[in-house]
Design an enzyme around this catalytic site. Structure first.
Site, PDB file in Angstrom:
ATOM      1  N   TYR A  95      44.655  34.533  32.832  1.00 57.51           N
ATOM      2  CA  TYR A  95      44.217  34.887  34.261  1.00 57.51           C
ATOM      3  C   TYR A  95      43.694  33.579  34.716  1.00 57.51           C
ATOM      4  O   TYR A  95      42.452  33.435  35.187  1.00 57.51           O
ATOM      5  CB  TYR A  95      43.342  36.004  34.572  1.00 57.51           C
ATOM      6  CG  TYR A  95      44.177  37.177  34.394  1.00 57.51           C
ATOM      7  CD1 TYR A  95      45.217  37.389  33.743  1.00 57.51           C
ATOM      8  CD2 TYR A  95      43.879  38.444  34.897  1.00 57.51           C
ATOM      9  CE1 TYR A  95      46.184  38.651  33.629  1.00 57.51           C
ATOM     10  CE2 TYR A  95      44.397  39.644  34.815  1.00 57.51           C
ATOM     11  CZ  TYR A  95      45.525  39.748  34.156  1.00 57.51           C
ATOM     12  OH  TYR A  95      46.218  40.915  34.079  1.00 57.51           O
ATOM     13  N   TYR A 116      56.525  38.169  30.275  1.00 60.60           N
ATOM     14  CA  TYR A 116      55.857  38.694  29.378  1.00 60.60           C
ATOM     15  C   TYR A 116      55.700  38.357  27.950  1.00 60.60           C
ATOM     16  O   TYR A 116      54.699  38.127  27.647  1.00 60.60           O
ATOM     17  CB  TYR A 116      55.642  40.306  29.536  1.00 60.60           C
ATOM     18  CG  TYR A 116      54.811  40.774  30.570  1.00 60.60           C
ATOM     19  CD1 TYR A 116      55.425  40.946  32.025  1.00 60.60           C
ATOM     20  CD2 TYR A 116      53.513  41.409  30.391  1.00 60.60           C
ATOM     21  CE1 TYR A 116      54.450  41.287  33.126  1.00 60.60           C
ATOM     22  CE2 TYR A 116      52.651  41.917  31.454  1.00 60.60           C
ATOM     23  CZ  TYR A 116      53.226  41.953  32.788  1.00 60.60           C
ATOM     24  OH  TYR A 116      52.437  42.449  33.784  1.00 60.60           O
ATOM     25  N   VAL A 171      50.172  46.212  60.646  1.00 57.37           N
ATOM     26  CA  VAL A 171      51.033  45.393  61.422  1.00 57.37           C
ATOM     27  C   VAL A 171      52.378  45.719  61.154  1.00 57.37           C
ATOM     28  O   VAL A 171      53.119  46.015  59.971  1.00 57.37           O
ATOM     29  CB  VAL A 171      50.933  43.916  60.693  1.00 57.37           C
ATOM     30  CG1 VAL A 171      51.900  42.847  61.231  1.00 57.37           C
ATOM     31  CG2 VAL A 171      49.430  43.384  60.551  1.00 57.37           C
ATOM     32  N   THR A 203      49.796  41.767  37.942  1.00 58.90           N
ATOM     33  CA  THR A 203      48.703  41.302  37.411  1.00 58.90           C
ATOM     34  C   THR A 203      48.016  40.654  38.609  1.00 58.90           C
ATOM     35  O   THR A 203      48.284  40.490  39.848  1.00 58.90           O
ATOM     36  CB  THR A 203      48.877  40.083  36.516  1.00 58.90           C
ATOM     37  OG1 THR A 203      49.454  39.141  37.078  1.00 58.90           O
ATOM     38  CG2 THR A 203      49.393  40.471  35.401  1.00 58.90           C
TER      39      THR A 203
HETATM   40  C1  LIG Z   1      48.239  51.901  38.167  1.00 56.23           C
HETATM   41  C2  LIG Z   1      47.900  50.320  38.220  1.00 56.23           C
HETATM   42  C3  LIG Z   1      47.615  49.977  36.974  1.00 56.23           C
HETATM   43  C4  LIG Z   1      47.462  48.300  37.192  1.00 56.23           C
HETATM   44  N1  LIG Z   1      47.049  47.602  36.057  1.00 56.23           N
HETATM   45  C5  LIG Z   1      46.973  46.453  35.909  1.00 56.23           C
HETATM   46  C6  LIG Z   1      46.207  45.747  34.765  1.00 56.23           C
HETATM   47  O1  LIG Z   1      46.295  46.219  33.831  1.00 56.23           O
HETATM   48  N2  LIG Z   1      46.222  44.140  34.915  1.00 56.23           N
HETATM   49  C7  LIG Z   1      46.273  43.570  36.089  1.00 56.23           C
HETATM   50  O2  LIG Z   1      45.886  42.524  36.063  1.00 56.23           O
HETATM   51  N3  LIG Z   1      46.682  44.281  37.167  1.00 56.23           N
HETATM   52  C8  LIG Z   1      46.764  45.527  37.204  1.00 56.23           C
HETATM   53  N4  LIG Z   1      47.373  46.079  38.219  1.00 56.23           N
HETATM   54  C9  LIG Z   1      47.915  45.514  39.381  1.00 56.23           C
HETATM   55  C10 LIG Z   1      46.964  44.942  40.481  1.00 56.23           C
HETATM   56  O3  LIG Z   1      46.002  45.986  40.755  1.00 56.23           O
HETATM   57  C11 LIG Z   1      47.647  44.135  41.530  1.00 56.23           C
HETATM   58  O4  LIG Z   1      48.677  43.186  40.980  1.00 56.23           O
HETATM   59  C12 LIG Z   1      46.872  43.732  42.597  1.00 56.23           C
HETATM   60  O5  LIG Z   1      46.043  44.699  42.957  1.00 56.23           O
HETATM   61  C13 LIG Z   1      47.753  43.238  43.752  1.00 56.23           C
HETATM   62  O6  LIG Z   1      47.107  42.863  44.932  1.00 56.23           O
HETATM   63  P1  LIG Z   1      47.584  42.447  46.416  1.00 56.23           P
HETATM   64  O7  LIG Z   1      46.833  42.046  47.052  1.00 56.23           O
HETATM   65  O8  LIG Z   1      48.879  41.579  45.832  1.00 56.23           O
HETATM   66  O9  LIG Z   1      48.491  43.828  46.790  1.00 56.23           O
HETATM   67  P2  LIG Z   1      47.788  45.133  47.039  1.00 56.23           P
HETATM   68  O10 LIG Z   1      46.451  45.238  46.191  1.00 56.23           O
HETATM   69  O11 LIG Z   1      48.894  46.193  46.617  1.00 56.23           O
HETATM   70  O12 LIG Z   1      47.424  45.296  48.423  1.00 56.23           O
HETATM   71  C14 LIG Z   1      48.297  45.237  49.557  1.00 56.23           C
HETATM   72  C15 LIG Z   1      47.577  45.759  50.884  1.00 56.23           C
HETATM   73  O13 LIG Z   1      48.226  45.413  51.580  1.00 56.23           O
HETATM   74  C16 LIG Z   1      48.212  46.617  52.678  1.00 56.23           C
HETATM   75  N5  LIG Z   1      49.318  46.399  53.539  1.00 56.23           N
HETATM   76  C17 LIG Z   1      50.676  46.313  53.304  1.00 56.23           C
HETATM   77  N6  LIG Z   1      51.369  45.977  54.264  1.00 56.23           N
HETATM   78  C18 LIG Z   1      50.617  46.142  55.252  1.00 56.23           C
HETATM   79  C19 LIG Z   1      50.846  45.874  56.804  1.00 56.23           C
HETATM   80  N7  LIG Z   1      52.099  45.926  57.141  1.00 56.23           N
HETATM   81  N8  LIG Z   1      49.865  46.015  57.486  1.00 56.23           N
HETATM   82  C20 LIG Z   1      48.442  46.449  57.062  1.00 56.23           C
HETATM   83  N9  LIG Z   1      48.336  46.464  55.972  1.00 56.23           N
HETATM   84  C21 LIG Z   1      49.330  46.296  54.978  1.00 56.23           C
HETATM   85  C22 LIG Z   1      48.093  47.680  51.763  1.00 56.23           C
HETATM   86  O14 LIG Z   1      47.884  48.807  52.541  1.00 56.23           O
HETATM   87  C23 LIG Z   1      47.386  47.450  50.606  1.00 56.23           C
HETATM   88  O15 LIG Z   1      46.005  47.687  50.946  1.00 56.23           O
HETATM   89  C24 LIG Z   1      47.529  47.476  38.182  1.00 56.23           C
HETATM   90  C25 LIG Z   1      47.631  48.320  39.440  1.00 56.23           C
HETATM   91  C26 LIG Z   1      47.891  49.681  39.413  1.00 56.23           C
HETATM   92  C27 LIG Z   1      48.010  50.346  40.878  1.00 56.23           C
END
Ligand SMILES: Cc1cc2nc3c(=O)[nH]c(=O)nc-3n(C[C@H](O)[C@H](O)[C@H](O)COP(=O)(O)OP(=O)(O)OC[C@H]3O[C@@H](n4cnc5c(N)ncnc54)[C@H](O)[C@@H]3O)c2cc1C
Length: 573
Positions: free
Chosen positions: A114, A229, A278, A529
């Protein structure tokens, strides 16, 4: 002979010294370059310019932090729009001791791979440890609480399996090797099942059960991601049975990761609009990709935001926890009826610029393939945790993941170090579990996991642990709540796809628009991730802002002889 040895040793020493000089000079050059860049950024005039982040997940928060830290962009000119009432997106964790706690997911971090995540959080202050960064806080905690799973796989009779051997046949080893040597261009739409199609034994190996459940692959997942991976996690492959490479945060990731960066951004004046979806984006006429307007639904009211040519728009183009639902002890998590918000917006804008903003179709149309369920158990006292500890030999926080490999739901559990929430009293304990096959019947509860209440999930779990029937009622009495969470698109980013389905972070011809999520294409890196979202944000900000600074590259562990040798040894054990 003695002289030859002596000459050889002297030459080697000279070589090492020369490399040291070279490395020191390189480092000095880099520091100098960064200082020059810093001065350039400080001189930039941002008067009247605004930046807009769609989605309040880690990707957006990281992007805003890079704008402030590396571009000296004023925080008060940045707005983050989040559809939910709270920031953090998939990095969630919430609850009370009375009603029970819930995390939709639990994140295993990784110190080795990371790269940008650790670099960014090195500059975000910890909320609990003065003068320490989040990176220091997490790594210190992790080093003091090392992971070493003693019960990684359990069979249907409740035996903990010896999983030091991956269990490969020679033909399977060769097929993996072939995959690593195959150009990604040849892998459009290919699934893992198809790649190993004449090898049903592969899906019964210790390797498959561990790899599948550590990273949440399905047999029908894209072989692209499986390959990435294998390359990126080769370092972990040789210790996959103990998960020693897993890095744990002191608390759930909402509290350990999101709250500190949110606090940092709030102090910088960043504006957050929660309950604000949005719904559409307008682009300027013509071939370029220039955002001119955002259409919002803010607390039920429609609003528009105008963007000038100098303004910036960053969009989380899809969310893996989109449309996730919660149940409780007596209620299953419902299957949502609405279309995914993030997938909808991505579809709308992709149609406006055909072929240039990716294709959401493969990710968001097969809910039956992309869903799975998690559940969070909250108890009074630690009777259940003590049972798990006695079974596994792992104290809370040291075991990472345990999988019941033959279970109908393909069920796994994780017991984090307690407490896992800042408001969790010492007489309340929690743990988290999940199942990958939600349409299949349990072995004890003869229902599809999807249709089960929290109570039924826990009962199935206790039976998988082979707890004697007469003890189960006593354990169930300690339960405060079990909150099931149905996530229709949790594996969406692993769905089979074409290379062209994921857009580049900054699409060709973009003048002010970037996409930052798990659904963009970043060569060599692996999705699902935290690193991927942070890396996407950094690429987006540096590209649109013309920042001349290094983005931490993907570390080429898959080219390091020592690591490769360990991996080969492991594959042949
Ligand atoms: C069950 C689970 C297990 C995981 N395990 C791991 C792990 O072991 N290791 C690891 O590194 N990662 C893991 N992850 C993944 C990690 O949590 C995600 O990769 C990361 O949080 C993604 O971040 P992001 O900001 O890209 O998207 P997200 O965190 O998905 O955020 C997207 C946000 O945008 C908002 N949004 C989307 N579209 C709109 C719109 N049009 N208008 C307003 N708001 C909007 C959504 O409501 C959401 O809050 C896991 C996730 C889950 C759910």
């Amino acid at each position: 002979m003695g002289r030859i040895l002596a000459t050889g040793a002297a030459a080697a020493a000279a070589g090492v010294a020369a490399k040291k000089v070279y490395d020191t000079k390189k480092k000095k050059d880099e520091i100098q370059k960064e200082a020059v860049e810093e001065a350039v950024m400080k001189r930039r005039d941002y008067t009247g310019r605004t930046a807009h982040f769609i989605g309040g997940g880690l990707a957006s928060l990281a992007g805003a932090a890079y704008l402030i830290r590396d571009c000296k962009f004023p925080g008060s000119q940045i707005t983050v729009y989040e559809g939910m009432h709270i920031l953090g997106g998939s990095n969630d964790g919430i609850g009370t001791p009375e009603g029970g706690f819930v995390c939709r997911g639990g994140r295993m971090l990784n110190e080795e791979t990371y790269e940008n995540f650790w670099e960014l959080f090195r500059t975000i202050p910890s909320l609990t440890q003065p003068n320490r960064s989040v990176t220091e806080e997490i790594l210190n905690f992790d080093h003091a609480h090392p992971t070493c799973a003693k019960a990684r796989l359990v069979d249907r009779d409740g035996n903990i399996l010896d999983v030091r051997s991956m269990g490969f046949t020679q033909a399977e080893r060769m097929r993996i090797l072939k995959l690593l040597r195959t150009d990604e261009k040849e892998l459009d739409d290919v699934t893992i099942q198809e790649w190993f199609k004449d090898m049903p034994h592969f899906f019964t190996t210790n390797f498959w059960h561990m790899w599948q459940t550590t990273f949440a692959f399905q047999t029908w997942s894209s072989v692209f991601e499986f390959r990435r991976y294998m390359n990126r996690m080769i370092f972990e492959f040789s210790r996959i049975e103990t998960l020693e490479g897993v890095t744990r945060s002191p608390l759930n990731q909402y509290d350990s990761v999101i709250r500190p960066i949110e606090e940092f951004l709030r102090k910088e004046g960043v504006v957050f609009k929660e309950n604000c979806t949005v719904e559409d984006i307008d682009f300027a006429e013509g071939d370029d990709i220039t955002v001119t307007r955002l259409h919002l639904n803010h607390n039920g009211e429609t609003e528009t935001v105008e963007l000038g040519a100098e303004d910036l728009c960053f969009m989380i183009n899809a969310c893996m926890t989109d449309s996730a639902t919660l149940g409780d002890l007596h209620t299953p998590a419902p299957v949502p009826q609405k279309k995914p918000i993030s997938g909808e917006l991505w579809s709308k804008i992709a149609a406006k610029k055909p072929g240039r903003l990716g294709n959401p179709e493969p990710f968001f149309t097969k809910e039956n393939e992309s869903n799975w369920l998690s559940f969070t158990v909250t108890c009074r006292g630690d009777k259940i945790l003590k049972k798990i500890e006695a079974f596994t030999g792992n104290i809370p926080g040291s075991g990472a993941l345990m999988t019941f490999k033959d279970s109908g739901w393909k069920m796994s559990s994780v017991v984090a170090a307690q407490p896992h929430f800042p408001n969790q009293p010492s007489d309340v304990t929690i743990f988290w579990g999940y199942g990958l096959y939600t349409d299949r019947e349990g072995d004890y509860v003869k229902k599809a996991m999807k249709d089960c209440t929290g109570e039924e999930m826990l009962l199935e779990y206790l039976h998988q642990l082979h707890i004697p029937e007469e003890e189960i009622a006593g354990l169930m009495e300690t339960v405060i709540n079990v909150i099931p969470c149905y996530m229709p698109y949790i594996d969406a980013q692993f769905q089979p796809r074409k290379m062209s389905d994921r857009p580049p972070v900054v699409p060709e011809g973009s003048t002010n628009f970037a996409m930052i999520s798990q659904f963009v294409e970043i060569p060599e890196d692996m999705v699902f991730t935290e690193e991927y979202s942070v890396r996407a944000a950094r690429i987006a900000v540096y590209t649109l802002m013309g920042v001349n600074k290094k983005i931490c590259p993907v570390t080429p562990y898959n080219k390091m002889p020592k690591i490769l040798l360990k991996a080969v040894k492991k594959a042949y054990l």
